[in-house]
Design a protein around this motif. Sequence first.
Motif, short mmCIF file in Angstrom:
data_model
loop_
_atom_site.label_atom_id
_atom_site.label_comp_id
_atom_site.label_asym_id
_atom_site.label_seq_id
_atom_site.Cartn_x
_atom_site.Cartn_y
_atom_site.Cartn_z
N THR A 52 -69.45 140.91 19.99
CA THR A 52 -70.29 141.38 18.64
C THR A 52 -71.66 141.47 19.71
O THR A 52 -72.27 141.51 20.21
CB THR A 52 -71.05 140.02 17.36
N ASP B 178 -70.28 146.78 15.76
CA ASP B 178 -71.19 146.18 16.14
C ASP B 178 -71.28 146.94 14.69
O ASP B 178 -70.96 147.74 14.51
CB ASP B 178 -71.35 147.57 16.79
N ARG B 179 -72.92 145.81 13.87
CA ARG B 179 -73.07 146.58 12.40
C ARG B 179 -73.61 148.33 12.93
O ARG B 179 -73.33 148.05 11.90
CB ARG B 179 -74.29 146.05 12.06
N SER C 180 -69.09 147.31 11.57
CA SER C 180 -68.15 146.46 11.28
C SER C 180 -69.46 144.67 11.67
O SER C 180 -70.19 144.72 12.94
CB SER C 180 -67.79 145.99 12.77
N GLU C 181 -69.90 144.21 10.38
CA GLU C 181 -71.05 143.59 10.18
C GLU C 181 -70.55 142.19 10.31
O GLU C 181 -69.64 141.82 9.26
CB GLU C 181 -71.84 143.58 9.72
N LEU C 182 -71.07 141.78 11.39
CA LEU C 182 -70.56 140.26 10.85
C LEU C 182 -71.10 139.20 9.65
O LEU C 182 -72.21 139.23 9.99
CB LEU C 182 -70.58 138.82 12.76
N THR D 92 -63.49 134.67 12.60
CA THR D 92 -65.13 135.53 12.27
C THR D 92 -64.88 136.53 10.91
O THR D 92 -63.56 136.95 10.92
CB THR D 92 -65.83 136.89 13.63
N LEU E 227 -65.87 139.53 8.41
CA LEU E 227 -67.29 140.81 8.46
C LEU E 227 -67.60 140.83 7.41
O LEU E 227 -67.22 140.27 6.47
CB LEU E 227 -65.99 142.23 9.06
N GLY F 71 -71.42 136.53 21.68
CA GLY F 71 -72.79 136.78 21.19
C GLY F 71 -73.55 137.85 21.34
O GLY F 71 -74.41 136.88 22.19
N ASP G 218 -75.50 139.97 20.09
CA ASP G 218 -75.80 141.08 19.69
C ASP G 218 -77.47 140.84 19.08
O ASP G 218 -78.15 141.59 18.33
CB ASP G 218 -75.31 140.82 17.77
N THR H 16 -74.85 135.93 15.05
CA THR H 16 -74.44 135.26 16.26
C THR H 16 -74.92 134.24 16.12
O THR H 16 -74.33 132.73 15.37
CB THR H 16 -73.34 135.29 17.35
#
Length: 363
Positions: A7, A31-32, A116-118, A130, A132, A145, A147, A153
């Motif tokens: 992430t 990555d968001r 792509s947001e965790l 996980t 999204l 993680g 990020d 994370t």
Amino acid sequence: MTDVLITGSGPTGLTLACDLALRGFAVRVIDRRTEPHHESRGKGLLPGSLDVFRRLGVLEALEATGNKKVVLRKYFDGEHINDTPTEAGLLLGQWQIEAALRDRLAGLGVRVEYGSELAGISQDESGVHTELADGTVIGARYVAGCDGGRSTTRKLLGIPFEGNGQEEPAMVIGDVRAPGLGRDAWHQWFTSDGGGMLLCPMPGTDSFQLQASPERGERGEPVPPSLESFQRLFDRHARVPGIRLVDATWISAWRVNVRMATRMREGRVFLAGDAAHVQPIAGGLGMNTGIQDAAALGRTLAAALSGPGGEEVLDAYEAERLPVVADVLADTAERYERVVEAVRTPGQGTEVGMNRAQPPAGA
């Protein structure tokens, strides 16, 4: 199920992704953000990071753009005091470093999955699941993680981020053009009131990275950074008539934070880079420490993926990096204070923070 889900696609995450992909493991990077940024941010690679990038096959591309030698041109109260040549690594923008790593990763068949947001993490003995924000579920044997300081994370794992920080910005920063200003040196203007402005020419561009003391309003409160504020600060500290700052493509503020995660592993999920630690900028150790985290985590995950992956194998990463991170935080805090004090003396600049005051324990 992929071998490793990463992430975050900053220097730490991309370094880890390249490392694992080169070893033949299946990697995904999410990555968001919806696209890559174009900001100078961390702008210096130290020798240890260059060694990592040499092994990954990206050093040649970075050296083709970056500068190995930089002249620090120092002024005090508007007067030129001296020039200090330095040669401690490679100067170039963080966005350029990330672009080179993305190109290398793409050549290995992996592309960053933007947007792509965790949103959730669960794990068991077989792997990590996980979720999204859009409901997509990704299964992985391990998760890294990478990020950033506000790591989703880390927050989802409930790992404390201990330390201290300042609410008010210590510095305003950005990327600007300054037509007419020489690009043969990193200009560092300081004034007897303790304020200052730095303009560093970024290789491969016509822009400068700007760093300056925040502007204060009538009541002493920090003025939000803007191109107009940058110009007022330049006129106050540099005192160079006829130079107008234009095309601010990045405007931000930096606050002093000294924090680290209490642990860098929770089961099959690991933290690296700013997700695990944030520290003062003196010495340029932040991004470089994250790159070293990635190299160490790559070794640990490769050992786990290639073998039984017992606890002693998985514990190796945190055992190696947590003491290093603690040392880096203490060291950079001391360097930062040293620079803040030193620049009140004519002729001294950021070079004061390039070396640690005391050797590391056991050295």
